[in-house]
Motif scaffolding. Sequence first.
Motif, short mmCIF file in Angstrom:
data_model
loop_
_atom_site.label_atom_id
_atom_site.label_comp_id
_atom_site.label_asym_id
_atom_site.label_seq_id
_atom_site.Cartn_x
_atom_site.Cartn_y
_atom_site.Cartn_z
N ALA A 1 2.58 -14.97 -1.11
CA ALA A 1 3.49 -15.97 -0.53
C ALA A 1 2.94 -16.51 0.79
O ALA A 1 2.35 -15.77 1.58
N ARG A 2 3.12 -17.79 0.99
CA ARG A 2 2.68 -18.40 2.24
C ARG A 2 3.71 -18.10 3.32
O ARG A 2 4.88 -17.91 3.04
N GLN A 3 3.25 -18.05 4.54
CA GLN A 3 4.14 -17.75 5.66
C GLN A 3 4.11 -18.87 6.68
O GLN A 3 3.11 -19.57 6.82
N LEU A 4 5.21 -19.00 7.38
CA LEU A 4 5.32 -19.98 8.44
C LEU A 4 4.94 -19.33 9.76
O LEU A 4 5.45 -18.27 10.11
N ARG A 5 4.01 -19.94 10.46
CA ARG A 5 3.57 -19.42 11.75
C ARG A 5 4.14 -20.32 12.85
O ARG A 5 4.10 -21.54 12.76
N ILE A 6 4.66 -19.70 13.90
CA ILE A 6 5.22 -20.41 15.03
C ILE A 6 4.18 -20.41 16.16
O ILE A 6 3.76 -19.35 16.60
N ASN A 7 3.80 -21.59 16.62
CA ASN A 7 2.77 -21.72 17.66
C ASN A 7 3.37 -21.90 19.05
O ASN A 7 2.78 -22.56 19.90
N LEU A 8 4.52 -21.30 19.29
CA LEU A 8 5.21 -21.49 20.56
C LEU A 8 4.42 -20.93 21.74
O LEU A 8 4.34 -21.57 22.79
N ASP A 9 3.81 -19.77 21.58
CA ASP A 9 3.01 -19.18 22.67
C ASP A 9 1.91 -20.12 23.12
O ASP A 9 1.73 -20.35 24.31
N LEU A 10 1.17 -20.65 22.15
CA LEU A 10 0.07 -21.55 22.46
C LEU A 10 0.56 -22.81 23.19
O LEU A 10 -0.02 -23.21 24.20
N GLY B 1 5.01 -30.37 13.57
CA GLY B 1 3.79 -29.81 12.99
C GLY B 1 2.91 -29.09 14.00
O GLY B 1 2.08 -28.27 13.63
N ASP B 2 3.09 -29.41 15.29
CA ASP B 2 2.36 -28.68 16.34
C ASP B 2 2.97 -27.31 16.57
O ASP B 2 2.28 -26.36 16.92
N LEU B 3 4.28 -27.22 16.35
CA LEU B 3 5.02 -26.00 16.60
C LEU B 3 5.00 -25.07 15.37
O LEU B 3 4.89 -23.86 15.51
N LEU B 4 5.09 -25.64 14.19
CA LEU B 4 5.16 -24.87 12.95
C LEU B 4 3.91 -25.09 12.13
O LEU B 4 3.45 -26.22 11.98
N ASP B 5 3.38 -24.02 11.57
CA ASP B 5 2.17 -24.11 10.75
C ASP B 5 2.35 -23.25 9.52
O ASP B 5 2.85 -22.12 9.61
#
Length: 68
Positions: free
Chosen positions: A2-11, A62-66
């Motif tokens: 399964a694909r997962q959603l990554r949150i790029n909030l730290d970056l 799209g910058d926040l969620l990957d």
Amino acid sequence: MARQLRINLDLLLVQRKMSLSELAQRVDITLANLSKLKCGRAKAIRFTTLLAICEALDCKPGDLLDLE
């Protein structure tokens, strides 16, 4: 697998030189809920909250969620 959603909030916070607590104040969300989102433990996010975070960080969803 399964694909997962990554949150790029730290970056994004590092790039914007902004603290999590400052973002919480700007977006009017509790620090605890924002922390859950940052750590990937949030089960959902409202579109209004997503929009407010994107406006505060001057980014697109799209910058926040990957998708991995």
